[in-house]
Design a protein around this motif. Structure first.
Motif, mmCIF file in Angstrom:
data_model
loop_
_atom_site.group_PDB
_atom_site.id
_atom_site.type_symbol
_atom_site.label_atom_id
_atom_site.label_comp_id
_atom_site.label_asym_id
_atom_site.label_seq_id
_atom_site.Cartn_x
_atom_site.Cartn_y
_atom_site.Cartn_z
ATOM 1 N N MET A 62 -25.809 -67.066 -7.096
ATOM 2 C CA MET A 62 -25.410 -65.712 -6.750
ATOM 3 C C MET A 62 -25.341 -65.607 -5.224
ATOM 4 N N PRO A 63 -24.244 -65.063 -4.693
ATOM 5 C CA PRO A 63 -24.128 -64.929 -3.240
ATOM 6 C C PRO A 63 -25.173 -63.969 -2.696
ATOM 7 N N GLN A 64 -25.605 -64.254 -1.480
ATOM 8 C CA GLN A 64 -26.603 -63.411 -0.841
ATOM 9 C C GLN A 64 -25.956 -62.104 -0.392
ATOM 10 N N MET A 65 -26.657 -60.998 -0.617
ATOM 11 C CA MET A 65 -26.186 -59.665 -0.242
ATOM 12 C C MET A 65 -26.214 -59.520 1.278
ATOM 13 N N LEU A 66 -25.142 -58.977 1.846
ATOM 14 C CA LEU A 66 -25.108 -58.721 3.288
ATOM 15 C C LEU A 66 -26.043 -57.565 3.619
ATOM 16 N N ARG A 67 -26.859 -57.760 4.628
ATOM 17 C CA ARG A 67 -27.797 -56.740 5.085
ATOM 18 C C ARG A 67 -27.591 -56.491 6.569
ATOM 19 N N MET A 68 -27.995 -55.320 6.991
ATOM 20 C CA MET A 68 -27.967 -55.008 8.415
ATOM 21 C C MET A 68 -28.862 -56.017 9.121
ATOM 22 N N PRO A 69 -28.365 -56.680 10.169
ATOM 23 C CA PRO A 69 -29.182 -57.678 10.873
ATOM 24 C C PRO A 69 -30.465 -57.071 11.428
ATOM 25 N N SER A 70 -31.512 -57.864 11.419
ATOM 26 C CA SER A 70 -32.790 -57.413 11.980
ATOM 27 C C SER A 70 -32.659 -57.314 13.502
ATOM 28 N N LYS A 71 -33.618 -56.646 14.110
ATOM 29 C CA LYS A 71 -33.597 -56.526 15.573
ATOM 30 C C LYS A 71 -33.813 -57.872 16.243
ATOM 31 N N ALA A 72 -34.460 -58.800 15.540
ATOM 32 C CA ALA A 72 -34.630 -60.145 16.096
ATOM 33 C C ALA A 72 -33.286 -60.870 16.117
#
Length: 175
Positions: A1-11
């Motif tokens: 299953m493809p990984q869900m796109l998430r808002m990038p972390s501040k790091a």
């Protein structure tokens, strides 16, 4: 299953103009139900006034790894709004801490403004330190050691002493 796109972390994506741009784009991405980059790419190709954008470009835009031309960003915005049943030219929603009834900025205008901020400016607190590359003595990869930064005479080449001294250099300034 493809990984869900998430808002990038501040790091991964520190505060600054790029993060502001990605955060705004992510709002539309979430409103559209987090479609896959492939679906967004297909929508950019099939809309009225199509401008195909690759799924890799879309993924990199959403991760803050690249910026693109306004035409491509606008195509992604229109695709996200189409998928989410929204109008990109609607009045931008009010933010709880900064609401202004007189602000008629549209979602499209806001995203374009943030893109231009990202392209044009870097905040002083986020600007990387300027480092000049080491110069080569031979032109074939040999490098010289840069002079110490606190030595006021470091940029002046040291000449042979006019009178021999114990250290090999004259105490006289070079002027």
């Amino acid at each position: 299953m493809p990984q869900m796109l998430r808002m990038p972390s501040k790091a991964d994506l520190p505060d600054g103009t790029r993060r502001d741009f990605v955060a705004e784009l992510f709002i539309h991405f979430k409103e559209a139900g987090r479609p896959t980059p492939a679906r967004i790419a297909a929508t950019t190709s099939s809309m009225q006034d199509p401008l195909p954008v690759s799924r890799e470009t879309i993924r990199r835009l959403l991760k803050g790894q690249t910026i693109s031309t306004w035409e491509r960003v606008d195509a992604v915005l229109r695709a996200l709004c189409h998928i989410g049943g929204q109008d990109p030219d609607r009045r931008r929603w009010p933010e709880s801490d900064n609401w202004n009834d007189d602000d008629a900025t549209t979602c499209r205008e806001r995203l374009r403004h943030l893109l231009n901020d990202d392209i044009d400016g870097v905040e002083p607190e986020n600007a990387p330190a300027s480092v000049s590359p080491a110069r080569s003595n031979s032109g074939w990869g040999g490098t010289r050691t840069p002079p110490p930064q606190d030595d006021p005479w470091a940029t002046t080449p040291k000449l042979a002493p006019t009178t021999p001294t114990a250290g090999g250099y004259s105490d006289e300034p070079p002027f």
